[in-house]
Design an enzyme around this catalytic site. Structure first.
Site, PDB file in Angstrom:
ATOM      1  N   VAL A 239     -40.140  26.457 -36.003  1.00  0.00           N
ATOM      2  CA  VAL A 239     -40.330  27.799 -35.444  1.00  0.00           C
ATOM      3  C   VAL A 239     -40.327  28.830 -36.568  1.00  0.00           C
ATOM      4  O   VAL A 239     -39.366  28.933 -37.330  1.00  0.00           O
ATOM      5  CB  VAL A 239     -39.221  28.133 -34.429  1.00  0.00           C
ATOM      6  CG1 VAL A 239     -39.439  29.540 -33.861  1.00  0.00           C
ATOM      7  CG2 VAL A 239     -39.203  27.107 -33.306  1.00  0.00           C
ATOM      8  N   LYS A 240     -41.406  29.580 -36.662  1.00  0.00           N
ATOM      9  CA  LYS A 240     -41.484  30.664 -37.639  1.00  0.00           C
ATOM     10  C   LYS A 240     -40.883  31.931 -37.035  1.00  0.00           C
ATOM     11  O   LYS A 240     -41.166  32.275 -35.886  1.00  0.00           O
ATOM     12  CB  LYS A 240     -42.936  30.912 -38.039  1.00  0.00           C
ATOM     13  CG  LYS A 240     -43.576  29.737 -38.762  1.00  0.00           C
ATOM     14  CD  LYS A 240     -45.044  29.975 -39.027  1.00  0.00           C
ATOM     15  CE  LYS A 240     -45.278  31.058 -40.040  1.00  0.00           C
ATOM     16  NZ  LYS A 240     -46.735  31.236 -40.322  1.00  0.00           N
TER      17      LYS A 240
END
Length: 231
Positions: A100-101
């Site tokens: 997850v960015k």
């Protein structure tokens, strides 16, 4: 991938920085790229996948089918920590290979902290300053993503700053990877790799540059000509 091939890669990871599935179909089968990275801007540019958890799940599934070992998807929600966290958790639940960015803002840091506490891997993105790599390491992030081209556009010395970021990570003996994004030309990858940076995400245009060495093409043509003459 076989154990021997993994060993020969060392720590190197190259990603494709695009949400364009056609580009994935072109470049992932080369075996050069470890996975893909995306963000809402790239989704909009590709005009094929909405910024929606269900659509992103289908997009990730296609990337894995094409051979990606890791897919990075970005959460969204502005300054709303709950929204950033909940959407991030939803993205992480798509597949264990999803990272997850999260933007490295104050709200992003709070969300990333919660995601990491729950066992999710995160990339702190939108990194421009060396101290942000210290913050990303403190959060327990898997990656910190500086934007090389945009740093240069802002008048910063992007190459030197990213080298300093890598020195910080090495000095702290951290497992965090400096994931260099916004790469404009393949020579930048080589220069940073020579300085010990081992993780990059590149556009399809830069991927094409990696295979566009004229002398190599000429040598390959000469080999083929010799094979035809001597067969």
């Amino acid at each position: 991938m076989g154990t021997n091939a993994q060993g020969r890669r060392g720590r190197l990871r190259l990603f494709l920085d695009t949400a364009d599935v056609a580009a994935w179909r072109t470049w992932l089968p080369t075996g050069v790229f470890y996975g893909v990275t995306t963000n809402p801007t790239l989704l909009e540019r590709a005009k094929s996948t909405r910024c929606d958890a269900g659509a992103l799940a289908e997009l990730a599934k296609e990337a894995f089918r094409l051979g990606a070992e890791e897919v990075q998807l970005q959460t969204w929600g502005g300054k709303d920590v709950d929204a950033l966290t909940q959407r991030g958790a939803t993205l992480a639940a798509i597949d264990p290979r999803v990272v997850v960015k999260v933007p490295i803002t104050e709200a992003g840091a709070r969300a990333a902290h919660l995601l990491v506490q729950d066992g999710h891997r995160v990339t702190m993105t939108g990194v421009y300053a060396t101290h942000q790599v210290v913050s990303a390491t403190a959060l327990g992030a898997a990656y910190a993503a500086p934007y090389l081209g945009r740093m240069n556009d802002a008048g910063l010395d992007g190459l030197e700053t990213i080298m300093d970021m890598q020195c910080i990570v090495d000095a702290m003996e951290s497992d965090l990877r400096v994931l260099v994004a916004s790469v404009r030309e393949v020579g930048e990858v080589a220069k940073l790799a020579a300085a010990g940076v081992d993780t990059f995400t590149v556009s399809p245009g830069v991927a094409e540059q990696m295979f566009a060495e004229p002398l190599t093409h000429k040598a390959a043509e000469d080999f083929e000509a010799a094979a035809e003459r001597w067969s």
